[in-house]
Design an enzyme around this catalytic site. Structure first.
Site, short mmCIF file in Angstrom:
data_model
loop_
_atom_site.label_atom_id
_atom_site.label_comp_id
_atom_site.label_asym_id
_atom_site.label_seq_id
_atom_site.Cartn_x
_atom_site.Cartn_y
_atom_site.Cartn_z
N LYS A 67 26.34 68.83 67.87
CA LYS A 67 25.08 67.72 68.73
C LYS A 67 24.15 68.06 67.21
O LYS A 67 23.25 69.07 68.20
CB LYS A 67 25.02 68.50 69.86
CG LYS A 67 23.50 67.80 70.42
CD LYS A 67 23.58 66.57 70.94
CE LYS A 67 22.30 65.20 72.08
NZ LYS A 67 21.04 65.03 70.82
N LYS B 137 27.56 68.23 77.11
CA LYS B 137 27.02 68.88 76.32
C LYS B 137 26.59 70.50 76.52
O LYS B 137 26.47 71.01 77.42
CB LYS B 137 25.10 67.88 76.37
CG LYS B 137 25.00 68.67 75.26
CD LYS B 137 23.28 67.77 75.31
CE LYS B 137 22.85 67.20 76.36
NZ LYS B 137 21.55 66.23 75.97
#
Length: 419
Positions: free
Chosen positions: A151, A316
């Site tokens: 990420k 996430k």
């Protein structure tokens, strides 16, 4: 190699997706371009091996089909491809590979013409993450393992080609990026080799640069920029149900079409069999200077973020931050089960306020606390106290902690005893 081209095989004939238009009489017209491989008047099954090795005495044929609603199908004369191009060179093609490249070029050219110079596709908001630091067990119950990638702490961006051949690059909130010519120039080159209908989803980013700096570069109107475009997904507006693992295969094939790009990159993916493997990758990504990790359900569709919808097919993983903030007020949630449940209001040194959800209080306790806590009791026992808050990150625009949850007070306080 066959999977890199849009369309499908039927009875050994590969047909690209129909390009539809409307006649002057308002009827729907469809144009389809097809490829078949012939050997001594026999149609051969098309295999991936044909893209790297020629088949003896085989030729490829390209033809089109056109029909109007309620009308007969018209089939064009075939165009025969009898040899590849760039023979003896690194980029040499076989007969079949060259035929498919020629067909794709005609397909894209026809698609541009039918969309028209002034017909632009609408912005489709990108898919948003639902789960934070939680990986649903269902991700590991699918036949295909979940997909994990690093990420980057950048600015979300989606790219597509418009009807006039120009590149549209827009944000998560569907705001067009007016600069970034370095990226748009390479995107225009890339779209010469790929399906012009595809949307590319990724982040504008430069490694180890702060998000605030990246956001400033992304929103600048100047032509020059240092930013790069890291692409982690792709989608088609009429094929949103295509599973993630299939989209990733197509994305890999897209980047194989033009390998000399400087400012556009495909994000590397990893398959994981369990949560521990995903967490180890997250730790490794953080050591490398990234924000954390994204986990994708391999069989999940592409679900656009209309009305701020967050897809359950994305998770996430990133470390939580924590800090102490001054408690100045309280309020309640605005909808659903949060209505009537207490929320704390904290204040930053610049006097900006933000709402914090109590992490360790049950909903029953939060309902009771909001109902029984009076302004006088709050001022006497809680106002001005330091509240430890864990959060995902600070907003680059406001500096307010995002996804804030109250862990507890710095000094021991049992808020339920106050009421």
């Amino acid at each position: 190699m066959l999977s890199q081209f849009p369309g499908q095989c039927s009875n050994n004939v590969f047909c690209f997706p129909p390009i539809e238009s409307e006649t002057k009489n308002g009827k729907k017209a469809s144009w389809i371009i097809c490829v078949q491989v012939m050997q001594h008047n026999t149609i051969l099954p098309i295999t991936d091996e044909m893209f790297s090795t020629d088949v003896k005495d085989a030729v490829a044929e390209i033809f089109t089909k056109f029909f109007v609603e309620e009308g007969a199908v018209r089939i064009s004369k075939t165009t025969r491809v009898t040899e590849g191009k760039n023979l003896g060179k690194k980029n040499a093609t076989t007969v079949v590979h060259q035929a498919f490249k020629d067909a794709l070029s005609k397909y894209n050219r026809h698609a541009r013409q039918k969309r028209g110079a002034h017909t632009n596709r609408g912005m489709i908001p990108p898919m948003l993450v639902k789960y934070f630091n939680i990986i649903p067990k269902t991700f590991f119950e699918e036949e295909t393992d979940p997909i994990v990638h690093g990420k980057r702490n950048g600015v979300r961006a989606v790219a597509c080609q418009q009807g006039d051949g120009s590149i549209l690059l827009y944000s998560r909130t569907e705001k067009e990026f007016l600069g970034l010519d370095n990226i748009k120039k390479e995107l225009k080159q890339l779209y010469l080799f790929i399906d012009v209908r595809v949307y590319l989803d990724g982040e504008l980013y430069l490694h180890r640069k702060p998000l605030q700096w990246i956001a400033g570069q992304a929103n600048a109107k100047a032509d020059s920029s240092e930013l790069h475009f890291y692409v982690f997904d792709c989608f088609w507006s009429d094929q949103l149900q295509m599973p993630s693992n299939k989209r990733q295969q197509l994305l890999t094939n897209i980047f194989k079409q033009k390998e000399d790009l400087t400012f556009i990159h495909q994000v590397e993916n990893f398959s994981v069999k369990n949560e521990d493997e995903a967490l180890r990758l997250k730790t490794q990504f953080i050591k490398e200077g990234y924000e954390g990790a994204i986990v994708r359900n391999a069989n999940g569709p592409y679900e656009p973020g209309y009305n701020n919808y967050h897809s359950p097919h994305l998770a996430k993983l990133k470390p939580l931050l924590d800090a102490e903030f001054i408690l100045v007020d309280y309020t309640q949630g605005k909808k659903g089960k949060d209505l009537g449940a207490i929320l704390w209001v904290c204040e930053l040194p610049n006097k900006k306020r933000f709402v914090v959800t109590p992490k360790h209080l049950t909903y029953a306790d939060r309902y009771a606390l909001f109902q029984k806590l009076t302004p006088a009791l709050f001022k006497k026992h809680l106002y001005g106290k330091e509240l430890t808050v864990e959060y995902a990150e600070l907003s680059p625009k406001t500096g307010i902690p995002l996804q804030a949850r109250a862990v507890g007070f710095r000094e021991p306080i049992n808020v339920l005893e106050i009421i």
